[in-house]
Design a protein around this motif. Structure first.
Motif, PDB file in Angstrom:
ATOM      1  N   LEU A   1       5.637  13.443 -15.132  1.00 51.93           N
ATOM      2  CA  LEU A   1       5.841  12.119 -15.717  1.00 51.93           C
ATOM      3  C   LEU A   1       4.581  11.263 -15.700  1.00 51.93           C
ATOM      4  O   LEU A   1       4.251  10.602 -16.671  1.00 51.93           O
ATOM      5  CB  LEU A   1       6.984  11.397 -14.997  1.00 51.93           C
ATOM      6  N   ASP A   2       3.878  11.257 -14.592  1.00 52.88           N
ATOM      7  CA  ASP A   2       2.666  10.438 -14.479  1.00 52.88           C
ATOM      8  C   ASP A   2       1.726  11.078 -13.464  1.00 52.88           C
ATOM      9  O   ASP A   2       2.016  12.131 -12.920  1.00 52.88           O
ATOM     10  CB  ASP A   2       2.998   8.994 -14.093  1.00 52.88           C
TER      11      ASP A   2
ATOM     12  N   PRO B   1      10.427   2.424 -19.152  1.00 56.55           N
ATOM     13  CA  PRO B   1      10.489   2.519 -20.621  1.00 56.55           C
ATOM     14  C   PRO B   1      11.680   3.414 -21.016  1.00 56.55           C
ATOM     15  O   PRO B   1      12.231   4.131 -20.176  1.00 56.55           O
ATOM     16  CB  PRO B   1       9.153   3.153 -20.993  1.00 56.55           C
ATOM     17  N   PRO B   2      12.069   3.376 -22.290  1.00 58.08           N
ATOM     18  CA  PRO B   2      13.242   4.158 -22.723  1.00 58.08           C
ATOM     19  C   PRO B   2      13.204   5.639 -22.317  1.00 58.08           C
ATOM     20  O   PRO B   2      14.223   6.194 -21.899  1.00 58.08           O
ATOM     21  CB  PRO B   2      13.229   4.004 -24.244  1.00 58.08           C
ATOM     22  N   LYS B   3      12.053   6.269 -22.402  1.00 53.94           N
ATOM     23  CA  LYS B   3      11.930   7.691 -22.041  1.00 53.94           C
ATOM     24  C   LYS B   3      12.303   7.914 -20.568  1.00 53.94           C
ATOM     25  O   LYS B   3      12.986   8.883 -20.223  1.00 53.94           O
ATOM     26  CB  LYS B   3      10.489   8.147 -22.312  1.00 53.94           C
TER      27      LYS B   3
ATOM     28  N   LEU C   1      15.552   9.933 -18.920  1.00 55.83           N
ATOM     29  CA  LEU C   1      15.396  10.999 -17.928  1.00 55.83           C
ATOM     30  C   LEU C   1      16.190  10.693 -16.656  1.00 55.83           C
ATOM     31  O   LEU C   1      16.768  11.598 -16.047  1.00 55.83           O
ATOM     32  CB  LEU C   1      13.913  11.224 -17.606  1.00 55.83           C
ATOM     33  N   ILE C   2      16.247   9.442 -16.265  1.00 57.29           N
ATOM     34  CA  ILE C   2      17.042   9.055 -15.092  1.00 57.29           C
ATOM     35  C   ILE C   2      18.515   9.363 -15.338  1.00 57.29           C
ATOM     36  O   ILE C   2      19.176   9.978 -14.492  1.00 57.29           O
ATOM     37  CB  ILE C   2      16.829   7.562 -14.759  1.00 57.29           C
ATOM     38  N   VAL C   3      19.032   8.947 -16.488  1.00 57.46           N
ATOM     39  CA  VAL C   3      20.441   9.200 -16.802  1.00 57.46           C
ATOM     40  C   VAL C   3      20.702  10.704 -16.916  1.00 57.46           C
ATOM     41  O   VAL C   3      21.697  11.211 -16.387  1.00 57.46           O
ATOM     42  CB  VAL C   3      20.856   8.458 -18.097  1.00 57.46           C
TER      43      VAL C   3
END
Length: 134
Positions: free
Chosen positions: A48-49, A96-98, A102-104
Motif C-alpha cells: 500500500l505505501d 482515500p476511496p481505494k 480495501l478495509i471493507v
C-alpha cells in the motif's frame, strides 16, 4: 520519529484493532480468521505505501502485531471498533476511496472465512460502511 511516520504506524495499529473487532464480534476469534487476516496483509497491505516502523519493517505488519496482541487479551472488540472510528474521524486524509475499499474487503473476507458471515459480523461491517459514507 517524524509525525507522518507516527501517524502511519497508528494507521496500521488502528486497522489491527478494527480487524480484531470484526473477528471478535461473535465472541470468538477463529484460526481461519487469523489465517485470512495474515493472507490479506501479505497480499494487499504490504504494497500500500512505503511506511516502515522503527525497526525498518513494513508498517503494515502492525496490523498483525496489534491483532495478535489483542487476541491474547480476549476482550470484547466494541471498544476497538470505537477507537478505529475516532482515528478515522481525526485523520480522514489517510482514507482515500481505494483504502476504504480495501478495509471493507479485508473485513468482509475475515468475516466470511469461518462458516460465512453471521448476523453480528454483518452488522459491524454495515457500521463500518456507514462510517465511511458519512
Amino acid at each position: 520519529m517524524l509525525n507522518s511516520e507516527k501517524i502511519g504506524n497508528e494507521f496500521y495499529q488502528n486497522l489491527g484493532m478494527l480487524f480484531y473487532a470484526v473477528a471478535m464480534v461473535d465472541k470468538h476469534v477463529r484460526p481461519a480468521e487469523v489465517t485470512r487476516l495474515r493472507k490479506y496483509v501479505r497480499q494487499h497491505w504490504l504494497d500500500l505505501d512505503g511506511f516502515e516502523d522503527e525497526f525498518h519493517t513494513d508498517a503494515a505488519y502492525q496490523i498483525e502485531i496489534v491483532f495478535d496482541w489483542l487476541d491474547g487479551e480476549e476482550k470484547d472488540g466494541e471498544a476497538y471498533f470505537n477507537e478505529f472510528k475516532e482515528f478515522y474521524k481525526d485523520h480522514p486524509e489517510k482514507f482515500p476511496p481505494k483504502v476504504k475499499d480495501l478495509i471493507v474487503e479485508t473485513a468482509e473476507s475475515i468475516a466470511k472465512s469461518y462458516a460465512g458471515k453471521n448476523k453480528s459480523e454483518m452488522l459491524i461491517i454495515f457500521r463500518l460502511k456507514q462510517l465511511f459514507t458519512h
